[in-house]
Design an enzyme around this catalytic site. Sequence first.
Site, PDB file in Angstrom:
ATOM      1  N   HIS A 184      -0.515  -3.860   0.094  1.00  0.00           N
ATOM      2  CA  HIS A 184      -0.406  -2.710   1.008  1.00  0.00           C
ATOM      3  C   HIS A 184       0.120  -1.474   0.303  1.00  0.00           C
ATOM      4  CE1 HIS A 184      -1.300  -5.379   4.268  1.00  0.00           C
ATOM      5  NE2 HIS A 184      -0.223  -6.092   4.056  1.00  0.00           N
ATOM      6  N   ARG A 202       8.283  13.649   2.743  1.00  0.00           N
ATOM      7  CA  ARG A 202       8.621  13.935   1.339  1.00  0.00           C
ATOM      8  C   ARG A 202       7.341  14.252   0.590  1.00  0.00           C
ATOM      9  NH1 ARG A 202       6.402   9.141  -0.737  1.00  0.00           N
ATOM     10  NH2 ARG A 202       6.609   7.407   0.693  1.00  0.00           N
TER      11      ARG A 202
END
Length: 489
Positions: free
Chosen positions: A234, A291
Amino acid sequence: MKKILVANRGEIALRVMRTARKMGIATVAVYSQADRNAPHVRFADEAYHIGNPPSSESYLVMEKIIEVAKSSGAEGIHPGYGFLSENSAFAKAVTAAGITFIGPKTHAIEVMGSKLAAKDAVKSYDIPMVPGIDHAIEDPKEAIKIAKEIGFPILIKASAGGGGKGMRVVEKEEELEDQMKRAISEAKSAFGDGSVFIEKYIASPRHIEIQVLADTHGNVVHLFERECSVQRRHQKVVEEAPSVVLTPELREKMGQTACDVARACDYVGAGTVEFLLDENLNFYFLEMNTRLQVEHPVTEMITGVDLVEQQIKVARGEKLSFQQSDLSISGHALEVRVYAEDPMNNFLPSIGTLETYQRPSGEGIRVDDGFEEGMEIPIYYDPMIAKLITYGKTRNESILRMKEAIKAYKIEGIATTLDFGMFTCNHDAFVSGKFDTHFVKNYFSPDQINQENKEKKALAAKLALSYYLKEQQKVKIPTPLTSSWKDHQ
Ligand code: ADP
Ligand code: ADP
Ligand code: MG
């Protein structure tokens, strides 16, 4: 802002400092004992040792970092990605110390740091979500009831999860209780928060994310998509922009949805809204990363916008200098993450020394890295050593350039994901654009790299032989000469 501290290491610390320097801003590095000779330390105008190698004793110690910022006179702190970048307590403490946190406000970090709070926050904006529940769940009986309604397979996810961790696919009812217990205890130990929830497991999704940028004056724009479907565990390994599957209409719709997600949490700065796209091109909101993202360079290549520069300008309170209509996509960019991992061995970390390390260079090639030949890869941190980015007028051109760049990238001493990057660039599914997040599972096995390496070796042997034979013909040395040469020995 005349001086900023970069609270990170490796390629991202260097990447941030390069832009700061370009803007005439002085840079302060912090480093752990393991990084005392690292390039980011040498590149910075000033560098301060903050502790032992484990990040819990260095890069995660907020007080020390803020102390260095104060004593060195840094007016801003850039957190990079990972470490403290999504830690709202850090953002708060930085602000309280009178220093500018180069990132979003605490509120946005808090809301988007929890996948459940994020879902809740965007509710009023009509954002499509993966079918599932929007609250934490502990009771296995309730979980079974919900799973049946949604339909197996389902995915148990940690609300505080990140970096591809804290997810469990459950195929059938019998497995649910056991998997849920494991998921809760894993989430507790990995993230300090045992909240888990259930989502439908989308069978064949693509991971498409939208880069957004917002200023403190209420302007929000998106910088189009990145496709990050090539993943292991993932977690992304190969990314590109734009995606081959988005139509201009879908791009616009997903872009506007991402801007709404940003508005829903009063977002400021650069952020990424992640979506899954199913086979019928329906998209679902996954999460927002508050971010700078690892794969941000591909967006920079196709838009010409320096995202770190924008982050700093927004943090200084400036208005965005462009509107949505000023932005457009030009060309195609590809990124291969060069991890110190062995694709032949389940992508397990490969530790050691960079005995040979030679970067490729040339038109359309960008290498963002933080290592040099002879350096050791520390075991304490994320094993990513570099990002190889290529740009071309078309997708094909960027793929061809990537293959050339991978060939020219010489790394010896450790195994890396470069071979896997080559495998991807050569694979029909990737080249044709018909792939999803199961690319690795469906197509990749170590034998294939073995096979490619064997073919490479066989070809090299063939070339060497024909070269040898040609040389033999050329160098028909007359007998007397040979003997006189021998005589001199
Ligand atoms: P991106 O989301 O930027 O594409 P990754 O998912 O690979 O990239 O994560 C970027 C970095 O942040 C990695 O070093 C990863 O280990 C770290 N990371 C992301 N989320 C978390 C989290 N919740 N806890 C700890 N580390 C995280
Ligand atoms: P993280 O915080 O770890 O980045 P994400 O929610 O962004 O977690 O998911 C990471 C990856 O896991 C996705 O890119 C996708 O490959 C897979 N994934 C997440 N949710 C689902 C889902 N509901 N169905 C199928 N795959 C999923
Ligand atoms: Mg994610």
